[in-house]
Design a protein around this motif. Structure first.
Motif, short mmCIF file in Angstrom:
data_model
loop_
_atom_site.label_atom_id
_atom_site.label_comp_id
_atom_site.label_asym_id
_atom_site.label_seq_id
_atom_site.Cartn_x
_atom_site.Cartn_y
_atom_site.Cartn_z
N ALA A 1 0.79 -1.03 0.03
CA ALA A 1 0.22 0.02 0.03
C ALA A 1 1.07 1.31 -0.22
O ALA A 1 0.68 2.15 -0.75
CB ALA A 1 -0.99 0.15 1.33
N ALA A 2 1.94 1.28 0.66
CA ALA A 2 2.67 2.32 0.84
C ALA A 2 3.41 2.61 -0.42
O ALA A 2 3.71 3.63 -1.05
CB ALA A 2 3.77 2.32 1.97
N LYS B 1 2.44 1.83 -3.50
CA LYS B 1 1.45 2.34 -4.33
C LYS B 1 1.19 3.93 -3.90
O LYS B 1 1.22 4.54 -5.02
CB LYS B 1 0.01 1.64 -4.03
CG LYS B 1 -1.00 2.11 -5.40
CD LYS B 1 -0.55 1.95 -6.63
CE LYS B 1 -1.79 2.29 -7.61
NZ LYS B 1 -1.52 2.01 -8.91
N THR B 2 1.04 4.37 -2.95
CA THR B 2 0.86 5.67 -2.60
C THR B 2 2.21 6.50 -2.99
O THR B 2 2.13 7.42 -3.61
CB THR B 2 0.91 5.85 -0.82
OG1 THR B 2 -0.31 5.09 -0.64
CG2 THR B 2 0.65 7.29 -0.64
N LYS B 3 3.46 5.89 -2.72
CA LYS B 3 4.68 6.76 -3.35
C LYS B 3 4.71 6.85 -4.84
O LYS B 3 4.94 7.75 -5.40
CB LYS B 3 5.75 6.07 -2.80
CG LYS B 3 6.11 5.96 -1.33
CD LYS B 3 7.26 5.20 -0.68
CE LYS B 3 7.41 5.48 0.54
NZ LYS B 3 8.60 5.28 1.09
N ARG C 1 1.90 6.87 -6.76
CA ARG C 1 1.11 7.91 -7.23
C ARG C 1 1.36 9.15 -6.96
O ARG C 1 1.24 10.31 -7.69
CB ARG C 1 -0.36 7.80 -6.33
CG ARG C 1 -1.14 6.46 -6.87
CD ARG C 1 -2.51 6.86 -6.03
NE ARG C 1 -3.56 5.69 -6.51
CZ ARG C 1 -4.00 4.88 -5.62
NH1 ARG C 1 -4.31 5.37 -4.18
NH2 ARG C 1 -4.88 3.81 -6.08
N GLN C 2 2.32 9.49 -5.80
CA GLN C 2 2.87 10.99 -5.39
C GLN C 2 4.45 10.94 -6.31
O GLN C 2 5.22 12.20 -5.89
CB GLN C 2 3.18 10.83 -4.24
CG GLN C 2 1.82 10.73 -3.27
CD GLN C 2 1.98 10.65 -1.75
OE1 GLN C 2 3.04 10.65 -1.21
NE2 GLN C 2 0.93 10.86 -1.00
N ARG D 1 10.60 5.03 -4.33
CA ARG D 1 9.45 3.72 -4.29
C ARG D 1 10.42 2.55 -3.44
O ARG D 1 11.61 2.79 -3.34
CB ARG D 1 9.48 3.17 -5.87
CG ARG D 1 8.83 4.14 -6.37
CD ARG D 1 7.36 4.15 -6.50
NE ARG D 1 6.61 3.05 -6.57
CZ ARG D 1 6.29 2.36 -7.75
NH1 ARG D 1 6.70 2.88 -8.85
NH2 ARG D 1 5.55 1.28 -7.63
N TYR E 1 -5.21 -2.43 -4.79
CA TYR E 1 -4.68 -1.19 -5.14
C TYR E 1 -4.28 -1.16 -6.72
O TYR E 1 -3.94 -0.14 -7.02
CB TYR E 1 -3.41 -1.08 -4.18
CG TYR E 1 -3.74 -0.72 -2.94
CD1 TYR E 1 -4.33 0.42 -2.61
CD2 TYR E 1 -3.29 -1.55 -1.78
CE1 TYR E 1 -4.60 0.67 -0.97
CE2 TYR E 1 -3.53 -1.40 -0.48
CZ TYR E 1 -4.26 -0.11 -0.26
OH TYR E 1 -4.51 -0.06 1.29
N HIS F 1 -1.83 -2.60 -8.07
CA HIS F 1 -0.49 -2.45 -7.79
C HIS F 1 0.39 -3.73 -8.37
O HIS F 1 0.23 -4.68 -7.97
CB HIS F 1 -0.14 -1.87 -6.59
CG HIS F 1 1.34 -1.49 -6.37
ND1 HIS F 1 1.76 -0.37 -7.24
CD2 HIS F 1 2.21 -1.79 -5.69
CE1 HIS F 1 3.02 -0.09 -6.98
NE2 HIS F 1 3.34 -0.98 -6.02
#
Length: 90
Positions: A22-23, A25-27, A29-30, A34, A59, A61
């Motif tokens: 999850a982290a 995937k968030t990284k 997107r931002q 990675r 996600y 991902h």
């Protein structure tokens, strides 16, 4: 006692794996630094393959990467076979 320790380990590694995917995937997107793919695969190999597969689906991902799309399910299948071989009475 060993089964309780094993179950606790599997629960912990799967929680860590899910939140690591999850982290990442968030990284992604931002557009930030990675988590290395080898780390994600290692978590799956260490017993977190169910959570890795769940996070991939949840996600969306790493679903285009063949080594994840095929590799994670293969790791999970191998882990299930090993588990039933080592613990046939489960």
């Amino acid at each position: 006692m060993i089964k309780i320790i094993l179950l606790a380990y599997l629960l912990l590694i799967n929680i860590i794996t899910y939140f690591t995917y999850a982290a990442d995937k968030t990284k992604a997107r931002q557009n930030k630094w990675r988590i290395p793919e080898r780390t994600l695969i290692l978590l799956a190999l260490l017993g977190g393959s169910p959570a890795a597969l769940l996070a991939m689906k949840h996600y969306h991902h790493k679903t285009r990467h063949l080594k994840f799309k095929l590799g994670i399910p293969i790791i999970l299948i191998i882990q299930i076979i090993i588990t039933f071989f080592l613990y046939p009475n489960i």
